[in-house]
Design a protein around this motif. Structure first.
Motif, PDB file in Angstrom:
ATOM      1  N   THR A 189       0.852  -1.423  -0.086  1.00  0.00           N
ATOM      2  CA  THR A 189      -0.106   0.003   0.072  1.00  0.00           C
ATOM      3  C   THR A 189       0.957   1.343   0.071  1.00  0.00           C
ATOM      4  OG1 THR A 189      -1.890   1.197   1.267  1.00  0.00           O
ATOM      5  CG2 THR A 189      -0.173   0.082   2.340  1.00  0.00           C
ATOM      6  N   THR A 234       2.033   4.628   1.014  1.00  0.00           N
ATOM      7  CA  THR A 234       1.974   5.656   2.094  1.00  0.00           C
ATOM      8  C   THR A 234       1.968   6.940   1.910  1.00  0.00           C
ATOM      9  OG1 THR A 234       4.269   5.476   2.504  1.00  0.00           O
ATOM     10  CG2 THR A 234       2.947   3.836   3.807  1.00  0.00           C
ATOM     11  N   HIS A 235       2.324   7.475   0.783  1.00  0.00           N
ATOM     12  CA  HIS A 235       2.197   9.010   0.272  1.00  0.00           C
ATOM     13  C   HIS A 235       1.634   8.824  -1.135  1.00  0.00           C
ATOM     14  CE1 HIS A 235       4.326  10.176   3.721  1.00  0.00           C
ATOM     15  NE2 HIS A 235       5.160   9.182   3.653  1.00  0.00           N
ATOM     16  N   ALA A 270       5.923   2.898   0.072  1.00  0.00           N
ATOM     17  CA  ALA A 270       4.905   1.959   0.408  1.00  0.00           C
ATOM     18  C   ALA A 270       5.340   0.874   1.374  1.00  0.00           C
ATOM     19  CB  ALA A 270       4.497   1.294  -1.079  1.00  0.00           C
ATOM     20  N   LYS A 271       4.366   0.373   1.786  1.00  0.00           N
ATOM     21  CA  LYS A 271       4.700  -0.888   2.856  1.00  0.00           C
ATOM     22  C   LYS A 271       4.065  -2.097   2.285  1.00  0.00           C
ATOM     23  CE  LYS A 271       1.341   0.708   6.329  1.00  0.00           C
ATOM     24  NZ  LYS A 271       1.250   1.273   7.727  1.00  0.00           N
ATOM     25  N   ARG A 325       9.231  -2.133   4.513  1.00  0.00           N
ATOM     26  CA  ARG A 325       9.171  -0.706   3.877  1.00  0.00           C
ATOM     27  C   ARG A 325       9.855  -1.168   2.575  1.00  0.00           C
ATOM     28  NH1 ARG A 325      13.244   3.857   3.927  1.00  0.00           N
ATOM     29  NH2 ARG A 325      12.096   5.551   3.305  1.00  0.00           N
ATOM     30  N   LYS A 331      -2.458   8.172  -2.129  1.00  0.00           N
ATOM     31  CA  LYS A 331      -2.026   7.507  -0.944  1.00  0.00           C
ATOM     32  C   LYS A 331      -3.015   6.656  -0.654  1.00  0.00           C
ATOM     33  CE  LYS A 331      -1.462   8.389   3.956  1.00  0.00           C
ATOM     34  NZ  LYS A 331      -1.427   9.472   5.171  1.00  0.00           N
ATOM     35  N   HIS A 332      -2.998   5.611   0.054  1.00  0.00           N
ATOM     36  CA  HIS A 332      -3.771   4.207   0.335  1.00  0.00           C
ATOM     37  C   HIS A 332      -4.067   3.530  -1.053  1.00  0.00           C
ATOM     38  CE1 HIS A 332      -3.713   5.685   4.279  1.00  0.00           C
ATOM     39  NE2 HIS A 332      -4.531   6.722   3.930  1.00  0.00           N
TER      40      HIS A 332
END
Length: 251
Positions: A33, A35-36, A51-52, A70, A235-236
């Motif tokens: 996903t 993250t920014h 992302a992570k 990460r 994001k997301h």
């Protein structure tokens, strides 16, 4: 160090990977996903992309890459969007190209040589997490990205024909990949996150199209273009990365 102590440390470390095998095996999948947001209106070449992972990934060595590892990359190419008011003008497309570089957890860092098997915008991804809001649905059905049906009281996940094609376990969703479109199938159980076994391509991202999703010629590269607005990965948003087999030749 004694053999007993060395073996104990291996068991205690979920990321203990042999120094002779510093690669992810072909067809390993990483549900990630973002993250920014990455927006062509503001980004520039070289900017960090983050992302992570959101489900653990079991490696062939027996080690586990945990949820929350990460994932980093960078912007390769970007062009914003400016509307041309000239009558009948053909609008110049906005372009956003990013490259996934590595996945890291603790002191471990693994290079990525992947294709983006499937990617979903933030709205599509969020919807895949939530059961259908329907008083008539006693099974709290969730529709995964790609259409498979997941039920709260059932381990098996079904496709549109009612066949069990994946399994919901304590630590996430697992499946054998099913061939669909440009995507090949697989016989090894892999991590799926919120994705269907046959998920392949772009979901959501209205007004945008992917012209590159990572290939032997351009591994780990994702390129979106849009003639309607600035290309963007919000994001997301989520993606299912799949390790390319050509990486095996690099060992």
């Amino acid at each position: 160090m004694s053999r007993t102590l060395a073996f104990s440390l291996l068991l205690l470390s979920p990321l203990a990977i042999s120094a002779q095998s510093p690669w992810l095996d072909a067809s390993t999948t990483l549900p990630i996903t973002f993250t920014h947001s990455v927006d062509a209106s503001h980004a520039k070449a070289g900017d960090l992309v983050e992302a992570k992972t959101f489900q653990q990934v079991k490696l062939s060595s027996g080690a586990v890459l945990p949820s929350g590892a990460r994932v980093t990359g960078h912007v390769v190419e970007v062009s914003g969007y400016t509307f041309d008011k000239t009558p009948y003008a053909k609008q110049a497309a906005s372009r956003l190209s990013i490259r996934f570089d590595s996945v890291q957890s603790g002191s471990l860092s693994l290079p990525l040589h992947v294709t983006v098997r499937a990617i979903a915008d933030s709205i599509t991804s969020i919807n895949a997490y939530a059961p259908v809001s329907n008083d008539l649905d006693s099974r709290s059905t969730r529709t995964l990205v790609g259409g498979d049906q997941m039920y709260a009281s059932q381990e098996g996940i079904e496709n549109k024909d009612g066949d069990v094609v994946a399994y919901s376990r304590r630590d996430g969703v697992y499946a054998h990949l099913i061939a669909s479109g440009r995507c090949d199938g697989g016989s090894t159980e892999v991590s799926m996150g919120i994705y269907s076994a046959s998920a392949c391509g772009v979901y959501g991202f209205t007004g945008m199209r992917a012209v590159e999703t990572g290939s032997a010629a351009q591994p780990s590269t994702l390129t979106f273009v849009s003639a309607r607005r600035a290309a963007e990965v919000p994001k997301h948003s989520t993606a299912l990365l799949e390790v390319l087999p050509v990486q095996q030749a690099s060992r």
